[in-house]
Design a protein around this motif. Structure first.
Motif, PDB file in Angstrom:
ATOM      1  N   SER A  64       0.829  -1.203   0.000  1.00  0.00           N
ATOM      2  CA  SER A  64       0.000   0.000   0.000  1.00  0.00           C
ATOM      3  C   SER A  64       0.867   1.258   0.000  1.00  0.00           C
ATOM      4  CB  SER A  64      -0.910  -0.003   1.237  1.00  0.00           C
ATOM      5  OG  SER A  64      -1.536   1.248   1.412  1.00  0.00           O
ATOM      6  N   LEU A  65       1.878   1.276   0.860  1.00  0.00           N
ATOM      7  CA  LEU A  65       2.799   2.408   0.931  1.00  0.00           C
ATOM      8  C   LEU A  65       3.486   2.632  -0.414  1.00  0.00           C
ATOM      9  CD1 LEU A  65       4.615   4.512   2.316  1.00  0.00           C
ATOM     10  CD2 LEU A  65       6.022   2.612   3.142  1.00  0.00           C
ATOM     11  N   THR A  66       3.974   1.545  -1.005  1.00  0.00           N
ATOM     12  CA  THR A  66       4.690   1.660  -2.273  1.00  0.00           C
ATOM     13  C   THR A  66       3.782   2.154  -3.388  1.00  0.00           C
ATOM     14  OG1 THR A  66       6.095  -0.184  -1.582  1.00  0.00           O
ATOM     15  CG2 THR A  66       6.146   0.411  -3.901  1.00  0.00           C
ATOM     16  N   MET A  67       2.551   1.661  -3.424  1.00  0.00           N
ATOM     17  CA  MET A  67       1.625   2.084  -4.464  1.00  0.00           C
ATOM     18  C   MET A  67       1.296   3.563  -4.336  1.00  0.00           C
ATOM     19  SD  MET A  67       0.097   1.155  -7.130  1.00  0.00           S
ATOM     20  CE  MET A  67      -1.204   1.729  -8.225  1.00  0.00           C
ATOM     21  N   ARG A  68       1.155   4.041  -3.122  1.00  0.00           N
ATOM     22  CA  ARG A  68       0.849   5.454  -2.907  1.00  0.00           C
ATOM     23  C   ARG A  68       1.995   6.338  -3.399  1.00  0.00           C
ATOM     24  NH1 ARG A  68      -3.437   6.126   0.662  1.00  0.00           N
ATOM     25  NH2 ARG A  68      -4.370   4.108   1.150  1.00  0.00           N
ATOM     26  N   TYR A  69       3.214   5.867  -3.215  1.00  0.00           N
ATOM     27  CA  TYR A  69       4.353   6.623  -3.740  1.00  0.00           C
ATOM     28  C   TYR A  69       4.382   6.567  -5.264  1.00  0.00           C
ATOM     29  CZ  TYR A  69       9.098   8.158  -4.656  1.00  0.00           C
ATOM     30  OH  TYR A  69      10.182   8.840  -5.135  1.00  0.00           O
ATOM     31  N   LEU A  70       4.136   5.389  -5.840  1.00  0.00           N
ATOM     32  CA  LEU A  70       4.199   5.240  -7.291  1.00  0.00           C
ATOM     33  C   LEU A  70       3.144   6.082  -7.994  1.00  0.00           C
ATOM     34  CD1 LEU A  70       4.912   1.431  -7.836  1.00  0.00           C
ATOM     35  CD2 LEU A  70       6.455   3.354  -8.244  1.00  0.00           C
ATOM     36  N   MET A  71       1.963   6.203  -7.404  1.00  0.00           N
ATOM     37  CA  MET A  71       0.915   7.024  -8.014  1.00  0.00           C
ATOM     38  C   MET A  71       1.381   8.478  -8.153  1.00  0.00           C
ATOM     39  SD  MET A  71      -2.374   5.463  -5.980  1.00  0.00           S
ATOM     40  CE  MET A  71      -3.555   6.651  -6.608  1.00  0.00           C
ATOM     41  N   VAL A  72       1.978   8.998  -7.099  1.00  0.00           N
ATOM     42  CA  VAL A  72       2.479  10.372  -7.136  1.00  0.00           C
ATOM     43  C   VAL A  72       3.686  10.473  -8.067  1.00  0.00           C
ATOM     44  CG1 VAL A  72       3.545  12.199  -5.755  1.00  0.00           C
ATOM     45  CG2 VAL A  72       1.614  10.904  -4.840  1.00  0.00           C
ATOM     46  N   PHE A  73       4.589   9.506  -7.973  1.00  0.00           N
ATOM     47  CA  PHE A  73       5.801   9.504  -8.788  1.00  0.00           C
ATOM     48  C   PHE A  73       5.460   9.530 -10.279  1.00  0.00           C
ATOM     49  CE2 PHE A  73       8.993   7.120 -11.188  1.00  0.00           C
ATOM     50  CZ  PHE A  73      10.151   7.815 -10.875  1.00  0.00           C
ATOM     51  N   CYS A  74       4.505   8.695 -10.686  1.00  0.00           N
ATOM     52  CA  CYS A  74       4.125   8.632 -12.100  1.00  0.00           C
ATOM     53  C   CYS A  74       3.534   9.958 -12.576  1.00  0.00           C
ATOM     54  CB  CYS A  74       3.125   7.498 -12.327  1.00  0.00           C
ATOM     55  SG  CYS A  74       3.848   5.842 -12.211  1.00  0.00           S
ATOM     56  N   LEU A  75       2.721  10.585 -11.752  1.00  0.00           N
ATOM     57  CA  LEU A  75       2.121  11.856 -12.150  1.00  0.00           C
ATOM     58  C   LEU A  75       3.157  12.968 -12.262  1.00  0.00           C
ATOM     59  CD1 LEU A  75      -1.223  11.891 -10.130  1.00  0.00           C
ATOM     60  CD2 LEU A  75      -0.991  12.007 -12.619  1.00  0.00           C
ATOM     61  N   ILE A  76       4.065  13.041 -11.300  1.00  0.00           N
ATOM     62  CA  ILE A  76       5.040  14.130 -11.321  1.00  0.00           C
ATOM     63  C   ILE A  76       6.056  13.923 -12.426  1.00  0.00           C
ATOM     64  CG2 ILE A  76       6.832  13.273  -9.720  1.00  0.00           C
ATOM     65  CD1 ILE A  76       5.162  16.742  -9.599  1.00  0.00           C
ATOM     66  N   GLU A 195      14.735  -0.972  -8.301  1.00  0.00           N
ATOM     67  CA  GLU A 195      14.756  -1.622  -9.614  1.00  0.00           C
ATOM     68  C   GLU A 195      13.407  -1.458 -10.292  1.00  0.00           C
ATOM     69  OE1 GLU A 195      13.870  -4.801 -12.359  1.00  0.00           O
ATOM     70  OE2 GLU A 195      13.217  -4.897 -10.273  1.00  0.00           O
ATOM     71  N   LEU A 196      12.317  -1.625  -9.526  1.00  0.00           N
ATOM     72  CA  LEU A 196      10.975  -1.423 -10.061  1.00  0.00           C
ATOM     73  C   LEU A 196      10.767   0.035 -10.478  1.00  0.00           C
ATOM     74  CD1 LEU A 196       8.014  -2.396 -10.511  1.00  0.00           C
ATOM     75  CD2 LEU A 196       7.578  -1.748  -8.129  1.00  0.00           C
ATOM     76  N   LEU A 197      11.261   0.965  -9.668  1.00  0.00           N
ATOM     77  CA  LEU A 197      11.103   2.390  -9.961  1.00  0.00           C
ATOM     78  C   LEU A 197      11.807   2.761 -11.266  1.00  0.00           C
ATOM     79  CD1 LEU A 197       9.657   4.624  -8.326  1.00  0.00           C
ATOM     80  CD2 LEU A 197      11.912   5.353  -7.532  1.00  0.00           C
TER      81      LEU A 197
END
Length: 438
Positions: A64-76, A195-197
């Protein structure tokens, strides 16, 4: 043989690299895997099954924590890449001459220099969530200022753009690292996350560059800037809704922060990373010009897509070296530097288009190896309370060096000096590995 590059050959090469990379990833478990049950790692399927924050403010799962970061990361990141290819085009469209455009770039670099440490330190003191949320709102405004024909407004947008670049590099990473450290995660989780990022970023880049090309053709050069403003603004709303603060100024008043002091290991890491960043900034500036000189009219957009396929391949090498061969991130990082050295060695020859393309692709493969390993190594050595500050501080030397290289050296000397800095990165990190007994 490659002098007559066609769009078909570039697309075919990129698809071939992606096919080989996907095959390697699919068969990774057959090589020599670690015992996966002993460590907590990430995969995209588990991340997509994310859940909410609990009433106490704690995340219900690491996914959950990782997904919340990825959502913001992808948008920015989307906001960055949508407008990136059309900055110069919009300047020229609004009537600015080449001297004025050069001035805008100087202002941007100067802003990056001035605010690198300041923004990082403020984020560490008052909270990274606050800084990241403010950054999205402010940067959304910047995109609207940038399409103006008013010289003063465009100059202001360049100043804010430099601040955004610093925040993106320091505070976002500082927030997620602090969360992971608070959860006392193992190094294996950091490695799989970065690596995923890297992979997400490479695919996002291709998608956004192609999307911006489509939008500009359909609706004009201004439209990608409107989309960028929307993505940046939405990212701030998501931060306010989904993130929680992990560093507050009260912790420093109460003496709960980690003490920071320079060590020889940290200094060697700084020298290695700064030397590599010099090469990266130089690479971004040089590759379109070098390709145009060798083959005028080459489709740089498709070449860029092949770079992203090479980046994805490099991150796969990192994954194989880590999971199948049990090589430490510090050693993998030096291996990535060597790829960069080999790449710029070919680039500095200024030979045929074949030599140039191979050299640039080798550098991108090395970058794909270095990016996750660099993030893992600094997450180990940087104290949580000063993570964003140190990331900001690390941007100052390479930015300063590249400003001087940009205006004092010709392209031939730029490639040679970049080659020397990559060699410095190899030596510095090799000494660090010896000190760490790796």
């Amino acid at each position: 043989m490659l002098a007559g590059y066609t769009e078909t050959s570039l697309v075919s090469f990129a698809l071939f690299v992606y096919a080989v990379t996907i095959f390697l990833r699919a068969n990774l478990a057959r090589l020599k895997p670690k015992t996966p049950l002993e460590v907590k790692t990430l995969d995209l399927r588990s991340i997509l099954k994310w859940s909410s924050v609990s009433p106490k403010g704690e995340y219900s799962s690491l996914e959950s924590l990782t997904m919340r970061y990825l959502m913001v990361f992808c948008l920015i990141r989307a906001s960055d890449w949508l407008e990136g290819p059309y900055i110069r085009a919009i300047y020229e469209q609004n009537g600015f001459n080449q001297d004025e455009i050069a001035f805008f770039y100087i202002v941007y670099n100067a802003s990056t220099l001035v605010f690198s440490y300041i923004i990082g330190r403020i984020a560490d003191l008052v909270g990274r969530k606050k800084i990241c949320a403010a950054n999205g709102f402010l940067f959304g405004l910047t995109y609207l200022l940038r399409i103006s024909s008013d010289w003063n407004l465009v100059t202001l947008s360049c100043i804010i753009r430099g601040m955004y670049n610093v925040t993106l590099y320091t505070s976002y990473d500082g927030w997620i690292v602090a969360e992971f450290k608070a959860a006392q995660l193992s190094t294996d989780y950091f490695k799989s996350f970065y690596e995923l990022l890297t992979n997400v970023d490479s695919f996002m880049t291709i998608g956004m560059v192609l999307s911006s090309s489509f939008f500009s053709r359909m609706y004009g050069n201004e439209f990608p800037f409107y989309m960028s403003a929307l993505c940046a603004t939405v990212s701030s709303f998501l931060i306010l809704l989904l993130w929680k603060e992990n560093i507050k100024i009260e912790e420093f008043k109460n003496g709960q922060n980690e003490r920071f002091k320079w060590t020889k290991n940290l200094f060697l890491l700084f020298v290695a990373d700064c030397s590599f960043l010099v090469s990266l900034y130089s690479f971004v500036f040089l590759w379109p010009k070098l390709l145009e000189e060798v083959q005028p009219g080459i489709n740089t957009g498709l070449v860029f897509c092949t770079f992203m396929s090479a980046l994805y391949f490099g991150s796969t090498i990192f994954k194989i070296a880590d999971q199948a061969l049990s090589v430490s991130p510090e050693k993998i990082k030096v291996f990535g530097y060597l790829y960069g050295v080999a790449g710029f060695c070919l680039v500095s020859m200024h030979g045929t288009l074949t030599t140039l393309i191979i050299g640039l692709l080798l550098y991108e493969v090395g970058y794909g190896i270095i990016l996750p390993s660099m993030s893992v190594v600094r997450s180990k050595l940087f104290p949580r309370s000063h993570h964003s500050s140190l990331l900001g501080l690390k941007k100052i030397p390479p930015t300063t060096i590249n400003i001087f290289m940009l205006y004092l050296l010709n392209d031939t000397w730029k490639t040679r000096v970049t080659f020397l800095f990559l060699g410095t990165a190899v030596v510095s990190h090799s000494v660090l590995n010896k000190r760490l007994k790796l």
